[in-house]
Design an enzyme around this catalytic site. Structure first.
Site, PDB file in Angstrom:
ATOM      1  N   ASP A   1      10.376  -4.227  -4.078  1.00  0.00           N
ATOM      2  CA  ASP A   1       9.927  -4.579  -2.863  1.00  0.00           C
ATOM      3  C   ASP A   1       8.656  -3.454  -2.515  1.00  0.00           C
ATOM      4  O   ASP A   1       8.351  -3.235  -1.374  1.00  0.00           O
ATOM      5  CB  ASP A   1      10.775  -4.783  -1.754  1.00  0.00           C
ATOM      6  CG  ASP A   1       9.944  -5.474  -0.666  1.00  0.00           C
ATOM      7  OD1 ASP A   1       8.799  -6.179  -0.820  1.00  0.00           O
ATOM      8  OD2 ASP A   1      10.496  -5.658   0.583  1.00  0.00           O
TER       9      ASP A   1
ATOM     10  N   LYS B   1       8.795 -18.476  -4.732  1.00  0.00           N
ATOM     11  CA  LYS B   1       9.094 -17.682  -3.651  1.00  0.00           C
ATOM     12  C   LYS B   1       9.150 -18.420  -2.293  1.00  0.00           C
ATOM     13  O   LYS B   1       8.217 -18.968  -1.850  1.00  0.00           O
ATOM     14  CB  LYS B   1       8.139 -16.600  -3.584  1.00  0.00           C
ATOM     15  CG  LYS B   1       8.370 -15.463  -2.471  1.00  0.00           C
ATOM     16  CD  LYS B   1       9.650 -14.653  -2.691  1.00  0.00           C
ATOM     17  CE  LYS B   1      10.258 -13.819  -1.681  1.00  0.00           C
ATOM     18  NZ  LYS B   1       9.838 -12.391  -1.340  1.00  0.00           N
TER      19      LYS B   1
ATOM     20  N   HIS C   1      10.882  -7.072  -8.009  1.00  0.00           N
ATOM     21  CA  HIS C   1      10.307  -7.840  -6.824  1.00  0.00           C
ATOM     22  C   HIS C   1       9.188  -6.600  -6.479  1.00  0.00           C
ATOM     23  O   HIS C   1       9.526  -5.514  -5.920  1.00  0.00           O
ATOM     24  CB  HIS C   1      11.284  -7.837  -5.738  1.00  0.00           C
ATOM     25  CG  HIS C   1      10.823  -8.157  -4.420  1.00  0.00           C
ATOM     26  ND1 HIS C   1      11.216  -8.999  -3.485  1.00  0.00           N
ATOM     27  CD2 HIS C   1       9.539  -7.874  -3.516  1.00  0.00           C
ATOM     28  CE1 HIS C   1      10.698  -9.182  -2.464  1.00  0.00           C
ATOM     29  NE2 HIS C   1       9.736  -8.606  -2.552  1.00  0.00           N
TER      30      HIS C   1
ATOM     31  N   HIS D   1      13.294 -14.808   0.563  1.00  0.00           N
ATOM     32  CA  HIS D   1      13.077 -13.716   1.766  1.00  0.00           C
ATOM     33  C   HIS D   1      14.114 -14.154   2.831  1.00  0.00           C
ATOM     34  O   HIS D   1      13.652 -15.374   3.490  1.00  0.00           O
ATOM     35  CB  HIS D   1      11.716 -13.594   2.515  1.00  0.00           C
ATOM     36  CG  HIS D   1      11.630 -12.514   3.513  1.00  0.00           C
ATOM     37  ND1 HIS D   1      11.356 -11.353   3.366  1.00  0.00           N
ATOM     38  CD2 HIS D   1      12.059 -12.480   4.708  1.00  0.00           C
ATOM     39  CE1 HIS D   1      11.334 -10.744   4.413  1.00  0.00           C
ATOM     40  NE2 HIS D   1      12.245 -11.327   5.316  1.00  0.00           N
TER      41      HIS D   1
ATOM     42  N   HIS E   1       5.052  -5.873  -4.918  1.00  0.00           N
ATOM     43  CA  HIS E   1       3.717  -6.163  -4.272  1.00  0.00           C
ATOM     44  C   HIS E   1       2.506  -5.713  -4.908  1.00  0.00           C
ATOM     45  O   HIS E   1       2.581  -4.430  -4.669  1.00  0.00           O
ATOM     46  CB  HIS E   1       3.660  -6.259  -2.749  1.00  0.00           C
ATOM     47  CG  HIS E   1       4.678  -6.974  -2.231  1.00  0.00           C
ATOM     48  ND1 HIS E   1       4.582  -8.390  -1.739  1.00  0.00           N
ATOM     49  CD2 HIS E   1       6.031  -6.696  -1.976  1.00  0.00           C
ATOM     50  CE1 HIS E   1       5.642  -8.984  -1.092  1.00  0.00           C
ATOM     51  NE2 HIS E   1       6.459  -7.774  -1.247  1.00  0.00           N
TER      52      HIS E   1
ATOM     53  N   HIS F   1      15.790  -8.511  -1.753  1.00  0.00           N
ATOM     54  CA  HIS F   1      15.753  -7.032  -0.861  1.00  0.00           C
ATOM     55  C   HIS F   1      16.712  -7.348   0.089  1.00  0.00           C
ATOM     56  O   HIS F   1      16.765  -7.287   1.140  1.00  0.00           O
ATOM     57  CB  HIS F   1      14.574  -6.742  -0.150  1.00  0.00           C
ATOM     58  CG  HIS F   1      13.881  -7.950   0.243  1.00  0.00           C
ATOM     59  ND1 HIS F   1      14.252  -8.885   1.295  1.00  0.00           N
ATOM     60  CD2 HIS F   1      12.485  -8.091   0.437  1.00  0.00           C
ATOM     61  CE1 HIS F   1      13.288  -9.711   1.644  1.00  0.00           C
ATOM     62  NE2 HIS F   1      11.938  -9.198   1.356  1.00  0.00           N
TER      63      HIS F   1
HETATM   64  C1  NCD Z   1       6.315  -7.426   2.276  1.00  0.00           C
HETATM   65  C2  NCD Z   1       4.579  -6.891   2.341  1.00  0.00           C
HETATM   66  O1  NCD Z   1       4.155  -6.206   2.672  1.00  0.00           O
HETATM   67  O2  NCD Z   1       4.234  -7.890   1.497  1.00  0.00           O
HETATM   68  N1  NCD Z   1       6.727  -6.453   3.335  1.00  0.00           N
HETATM   69  C3  NCD Z   1       8.073  -5.725   3.588  1.00  0.00           C
HETATM   70  O3  NCD Z   1       8.215  -5.296   4.574  1.00  0.00           O
HETATM   71  N2  NCD Z   1       8.799  -5.999   2.695  1.00  0.00           N
HETATM   72  C4  NCD Z   1       6.692  -8.408   2.359  1.00  0.00           C
HETATM   73  C5  NCD Z   1       8.164  -8.731   2.093  1.00  0.00           C
HETATM   74  O4  NCD Z   1       8.528  -8.589   1.128  1.00  0.00           O
HETATM   75  O5  NCD Z   1       8.910  -9.365   2.970  1.00  0.00           O
HETATM   76 ZN    ZN Z   2       8.462  -7.893  -0.911  1.00  0.00          ZN
HETATM   77 ZN    ZN Z   3      10.366 -10.221   1.843  1.00  0.00          ZN
END
Ligand code: NCD
Ligand code: ZN
Ligand code: ZN
Length: 357
Positions: free
Chosen positions: A260, A112, A26, A149, A28, A187
């Site tokens: 995450d 997702k 997971h 999520h 970003h 998460h």
């Molecule tokens: C994530 C993001 O910034 O893209 N933020 C977070 O607080 N985890 C989005 C997500 O995974 O929910």
């Molecule tokens: Zn995330």
């Molecule tokens: Zn998320």
């Protein structure tokens, strides 16, 4: 440290740890110049990562995922061996045909679900699960995982209860309607989610972040408001943190690593309405090592970090290894992030594990 040594056990402290190279299930990466600044952190530690599709303009079609994948590969440092595993962003309008295209691409590994409004860049998310049923039925047929999520968005629900309420109002009915759908509860942050996943069938799994293993909600308020500890789902009470630690270190293959890691520009977090997301990619495996050491379960780290996720996604396990050493080092106060800066977890503070070069 938390070693529970008795008289009969030899007294030792682990100084070095070699494990199969882990994957991040997971992550970003963002896009453009921002991605360029962060992708190397992940590529240094992990062989592969499930890349989240919540870009400002979300990845809702296979063609977009392919183009995004090419941009990620182009942003990698020369010589890096890192495989981005792509995902599609589910909307009310995702068609069964789009799911077929995704599957045939060979590089899209999951879809997702962001409930509309639940988190960063989720406005295009699903407003009503029924609208997504044609796509979900197709995924169920193919065994393509749905990544969730898991928070309700109803403003009347207390923000600390949104995961538990999601299980009851969304997850359970969904699985009742689609008993074969493969789902990763992303998460997870609560004892409720641990319990739900543990007692669900084997095709229901969960990722756990390092920050939810290491911190409870007090971290957001220690001595003042601390925006760099704010993420979604928000950090919870100590009892929930403990339950996550138990699950992660249980050896149950349903629970595996997903950082995450979610970079945001410093000024967008240090703001009157700060963004949700914690950046951990700079020290991800070291943070997990610290968490597992606290749990007196370093022997369970490899399964969690390097085996169970690959098994769940039906991909081969990695064969090369990484080494972590007990070594104190200081995380920089901030890191470059495009034209701006980002403040990583543990900024200006000490880490006690370090991955070898
Ligand atoms: C994530 C993001 O910034 O893209 N933020 C977070 O607080 N985890 C989005 C997500 O995974 O929910
Ligand atoms: Zn995330
Ligand atoms: Zn998320």
């Amino acid at each position: 440290m938390n070693y529970n040594l008795t008289h009969t056990q030899p007294e030792y402290i682990v100084q070095q740890l070699t494990l199969t190279r882990p994957d991040d299930w997971h992550l970003h990466l963002r896009d453009g110049a921002l991605m360029q600044s962060v992708v190397q952190d992940t590529a240094r530690q992990f062989a592969r990562a499930i890349v989240m599709p919540n870009l400002k303009s979300p990845i809702i079609a296979t063609a977009q995922a392919l183009a995004y994948r090419a941009r990620i590969l182009a942003a990698l440092p020369v010589g890096a061996r890192f495989e981005p595993l792509m995902t599609l962003y589910l909307t009310d309008n995702t068609t069964a045909q789009e799911i077929q295209r995704a599957r045939q691409s060979g590089v899209i590994h999951a879809v997702k679900l962001y409930p509309a409004g639940a988190t960063t860049n989720s406005d295009a998310g699903v407003t009503d699960m029924r609208k997504a049923y044609p796509a979900l039925e197709e995924m169920q047929r193919y065994g393509m995982p749905l990544l969730v999520h898991g928070e309700v968005t109803d403003p009347k629900v207390d923000v600390f209860d949104r995961e538990a309420v999601f299980i009851e109002q969304v997850m359970s009915p969904l699985l009742a309607d689609m008993p074969q759908l493969r789902v990763v509860f992303e998460h997870i942050t609560t004892q409720d989610a641990v319990q739900f996943v543990t007692s669900a069938p084997n095709h229901i799994a969960a990722t756990i972040t390092a920050h939810h293993l290491l911190y409870n909600r007090n971290a957001m308020f220690s001595g003042g408001m601390r925006p760099h500890y704010y993420c979604l789902p928000v950090l919870k009470r100590e009892g929930h943190r403990k339950a996550l630690g138990k699950a992660a270190s249980s050896g149950n293959p349903k629970f595996f690593l997903g950082t995450d890691s979610a970079p945001h520009e410093q000024h967008t977090k240090e703001s009157a309405c700060g963004c949700a997301g914690i950046y951990t990619a700079h020290a991800a495996i070291e943070l997990y090592a610290e968490a597992f050491e606290q749990l007196n379960a370093l022997d369970k780290l490899e399964g969690f970090a390097s085996f169970y996720g690959a098994d769940y996604y039906r991909l081969p396990r990695n064969t090369d290894q990484i080494t972590l050493r007990k070594e104190s080092w200081q995380v920089p106060d901030s890191l470059a992030f495009g034209e701006h800066r980002l403040v990583p977890l543990r900024a200006g503070e000490k880490m006690n594990w370090k991955m070898g070069g």
